[in-house]
Design a protein around this motif. Structure first.
Motif, PDB file in Angstrom:
ATOM      1  N   ARG A 191       7.105   4.594  -6.322  1.00  0.00           N
ATOM      2  CA  ARG A 191       6.848   3.736  -5.166  1.00  0.00           C
ATOM      3  C   ARG A 191       6.406   2.340  -5.630  1.00  0.00           C
ATOM      4  O   ARG A 191       6.930   1.334  -5.175  1.00  0.00           O
ATOM      5  CB  ARG A 191       5.750   4.360  -4.305  1.00  0.00           C
ATOM      6  N   TYR A 192       5.438   2.304  -6.553  1.00  0.00           N
ATOM      7  CA  TYR A 192       4.906   0.991  -6.932  1.00  0.00           C
ATOM      8  C   TYR A 192       5.826   0.259  -7.897  1.00  0.00           C
ATOM      9  O   TYR A 192       5.844  -0.972  -7.913  1.00  0.00           O
ATOM     10  CB  TYR A 192       3.469   1.121  -7.444  1.00  0.00           C
ATOM     11  N   ALA A 201       9.065   0.387  -7.607  1.00  0.00           N
ATOM     12  CA  ALA A 201      10.061  -0.171  -6.691  1.00  0.00           C
ATOM     13  C   ALA A 201       9.459  -1.305  -5.881  1.00  0.00           C
ATOM     14  O   ALA A 201      10.056  -2.359  -5.702  1.00  0.00           O
ATOM     15  CB  ALA A 201      10.578   0.911  -5.759  1.00  0.00           C
ATOM     16  N   GLY A 202       8.199  -1.100  -5.435  1.00  0.00           N
ATOM     17  CA  GLY A 202       7.555  -2.111  -4.610  1.00  0.00           C
ATOM     18  C   GLY A 202       7.299  -3.390  -5.363  1.00  0.00           C
ATOM     19  O   GLY A 202       7.340  -4.479  -4.812  1.00  0.00           O
TER      20      GLY A 202
END
Lengths: 651, 105
Positions: free
Chosen positions: A641-642, A644-645
């Motif tokens: 998630r992070y 990609a974020g």
């Protein structure tokens, strides 16, 4: 040696001050190398502080009386473990321990999250802001490295501190108190950087849980120390310094629950920031209470010059937290609303309100005597009935909610399905209450309610495991896939044991006191204690007496030997003698004082179920470990998630 | 006493070198700008969090239904909107994310 300690502290001061100034400037002006350099300074502050700590420990171990601190807190006769424990037995040493734990935590947290540069850029200066106060105090106000010509012997250690629990209780509390700096620093770092996503929560989830666990265990160890060592027959006296540890723990408990609502529903971002700031500032307040001398407590250090400094720093940190949260309110507001007042998140919210209400009423109880003295010049005290009233008012509904919460679904639950899941725990509670009433437990209503609610919570936990096992196939799979949830339930089970132990040992305890001559007996709650005479004892740094008692009751026969120790330097100390009855899980607690010749004044406390309190500590640790245990699947998901974020736009 | 001061001086030098390391390793960087999430990356991060919340909520609902906390009626009423919400979050993140988060993906 002392110059090395002073130099190490000055080096730590320089590094932390640099981390604060350069880190803030680097984060503000978006200078990458400067921010990294500040990060390195914070990392380097830990070995510098560690070196200063080693110097002090070596001086304590060698009883080097040229150190004023060593002279004040040890003596040549003091056994080595207690001499080393003087590290946290005095003001300067305990400030150094604060700084050591803070720099250690800071270095580890920064290192583990070093890739999240945007968040860390502001987190480092917040850590440094807190650290700079402590290192300033140690360098310029309250140094443990003051020297003097060596006197013949030291002033020794207070007898009550010469107890094995003192080797673990204060460090545990410090690990908890200081640990709350980690979520605070990350939360404030997130606000300063404008990153109000969940990155800071992910980074600090286990830190908060660990700090909360240490604080909980620290308090239980302290309670056990008070119980076996102070010899007044209790384990918690609502002493201001005991309360000072309880308040941040309550605030952190509220946070651990409400943060789940933010993670699952994206709600309560402002509230969570407030709770993190509250927990941290209460931990500072606790440290201030112990060190300022504003309160009279067995735990507090004497009047000292650090109180004013602490108060000013506390004021700065409270103002800093409030202003920062206020300025970032637009970023923290969310559109998600509570869907129903009958839902898991609603029960968490009620639990939060009760925890914070309990926390604030305790805070008022601690502050009122101080404010009354300062404003009106009148010495007032807030005693047990005040705290007991609010413990019953907020604690019993909290216990009930602890059983209710797991039974309610997230988002919304219909009353029909709630009624179905509610039925078994409710029936268990009613049956327990009715049976206890029939057995005569109605003599103390708070105790009866605590037992009844505990039965409700216990049944709801068991039901959760049984139903979960049926759905998942096995308990191991169930717990393995939902560690936080089921670890939390184990912690709830610990709270149930705690509640039963407290209710049993306070609401249903028996106290007897009588002057006895050899051959005479005393009866209390079915136990008969016969006094046979006195014997003398001698230890490495004390002499004393013990009363010889034989006791019988409830199918048990045992000996008890309460008495007193007279420490050569430090003076007299009560030595309670306790029998743990395996059949009742309670204690027969005795203390004795010589009246004249071999005539003694004997006090006996029979405390049913008190040992469940200590058992609760073990269950609490097991639950916390389960909840903290890393979940590889979740970690991969969060890393993705992070990653990609954080990727640049367009990828 | 001298050894203590020498040791302190050595430590101070090591600390200064360590603190200066980012400048020593990279004396003339192409850019000294601290990484910052671009608005689009922030938006995607918010979407990723929303996606994870939606998927976790679905999982919770399934589990609560299986353990009897949510009745069949409540389950049917809630599962549709929640699936739609999860699908919307996945769609907003793009086709790659849809594949990655699908049960077989």
């Amino acid at each position: 040696m002392a110059p090395l300690g002073r130099a190490a502290l000055l080096l730590a001061f320089g590094l932390i001050a640099y981390a604060l100034v350069a880190g803030s400037y680097g984060a503000w002006r978006r200078r990458r190398r400067l921010a990294l350099s500040a990060q390195n300074a914070l990392l380097a502050a830990f070995p510098a502080t560690l070196l200063a700590s080693i110097v002090l420990l070596v001086a304590l171990g060698r009883r080097d009386m040229t150190f004023v601190y060593v002279w004040q807190h040890t003596s040549h006769e003091l056994p080595l473990p207690y001499a080393l424990s003087a590290f946290w037995g005095g003001q300067e040493g305990s400030l150094l321990l604060w700084l050591l734990v803070l720099t250690g935590y800071g270095a580890l947290a920064v290192w583990l999250n070093r890739r999240s540069r945007e968040l860390m850029a502001w987190t480092v200066p917040v850590f440094a802001l807190v650290g700079s106060f402590f290192v300033f105090m140690l360098c310029f106000v309250s140094s443990p490295f003051h020297m003097q010509p060596a006197p013949v012997d030291g002033q020794g250690m207070v007898p009550s501190l010469q107890n094995p629990y003192m080797l673990a209780h204060p460090p545990m509390l410090y690990l908890g108190y200081v640990g709350l700096t980690v979520p605070f620093a990350f939360a404030m770092g997130a606000l300063l950087s404008g990153r109000t996503d969940e990155r800071w929560i992910v980074a600090t989830r286990r830190w908060t849980l660990a700090a909360w666990t240490f604080l909980g265990i620290g308090q239980l160890l302290g309670s056990h120390w008070a119980y076996v060592e102070i010899g007044w027959g209790g384990y918690y006296a609502w002493d201001p310094v005991e309360n000072a540890a309880l308040m941040p723990w309550l605030a952190a408990t509220a946070f651990l629950h409400s943060v789940m609502i933010q993670e699952k529903r994206g709600m309560l971002k402002i509230w969570n920031m407030v709770l993190v700031a509250l927990a941290f500032n209460l931990s500072l307040f606790g440290t201030f209470l112990t060190r300022s001398g504003v309160i009279d407590s067995i735990h507090s250090f004497s009047q000292s010059p650090v109180g004013g400094w602490f108060l000013a720093f506390l004021g700065v940190m409270v103002a800093f937290s409030i202003v920062l949260i206020y300025l970032r309110l637009p970023l923290l507001r969310t559109k998600t609303k509570l869907e129903s007042l009958v839902s898991r998140e609603a029960t968490f919210l009620y639990n939060n309100l009760l925890l914070v209400a309990l926390c604030l009423t305790i805070l008022w109880g601690v502050l009122y005597p101080v404010l009354s003295d300062a404003v009106r010049g009148q010495t007032r005290s807030v005693s047990k009935p005040y705290y007991d009233f609010f413990l019953h008012t907020f604690g019993l509904p909290l216990l009930f909610l602890m059983g209710l919460g797991p039974l309610v679904a997230w988002r919304r639950a219909s009353l029909r399905s709630l009624g179905k899941t509610f039925l078994i725990p409710f029936a268990a509670a009613v049956a327990t209450g009715a049976a206890l009433l029939a057995l005569g437990f109605g003599s103390a209503w708070p105790g009866l309610l605590a037992y009844t609610f505990s039965a409700f919570v216990g049944a709801s936990i068991v039901l959760e495991f049984v139903r979960g096992r049926a759905a998942a196939g096995s308990v191991f799979r169930l717990v393995g896939r939902n560690r936080r949830r089921y670890g939390g339930y184990v912690v709830h089970a610990a709270v149930v044991l705690l509640a039963i132990g407290i209710a049993g040992s306070s609401a249903y305890q028996t106290v007897r006191e009588r002057t006895l001559q050899p051959g005479q007996s005393l009866t209390a709650a079915g136990y008969t204690l016969t006094y046979h005479g006195l014997t003398s004892v001698k230890g490495p740094n004390y002499t004393g007496f013990r009363a010889q008692l034989t006791a019988s009751g409830h199918g048990e026969r045992f000996n008890l030997n309460p008495g007193m120790n007279d420490y050569q330097i430090e003076g007299p100390s009560n030595e309670a003698s306790i029998y743990h009855d395996p059949r009742t899980l309670g204690d027969v607690f005795t203390k004795a004082q010589i009246v004249k010749g071999d005539k003694i004044d004997l006090q006996v406390f029979v405390k049913p179920l008190v040992n469940l309190i200590w058992v609760a500590g073990f269950v609490f640790v097991i639950g916390s470990i389960i909840a903290m245990w890393p979940d590889a699947v979740e970690q991969r998901r969060l890393a993705a998630r992070y990653a990609a974020g954080a990727a640049p736009a367009g990828i | 006493m001298h050894w203590a001061l020498v040791l302190a001086a050595v430590l101070a030098v090591v600390a200064v070198v360590f603190v200066a390391r980012p400048f020593l390793r990279d004396p003339a960087p192409a850019s000294d700008r601290l990484d910052e999430l671009a608005p689009e990356a922030r938006r995607r991060l918010a979407l990723a969090e929303e996606r994870d919340r939606a998927l976790a909520a679905l999982k919770e609902l399934e589990f609560d239904h299986r353990t009897g906390k949510v009745s069949d009626e409540d389950y049917r009423a809630q599962v549709g909107p929640m699936r739609r919400r999860a699908a919307e979050a996945l769609r907003a993140l793009g086709p790659a994310e849809e594949l990655r988060s699908s049960p077989g993906g």
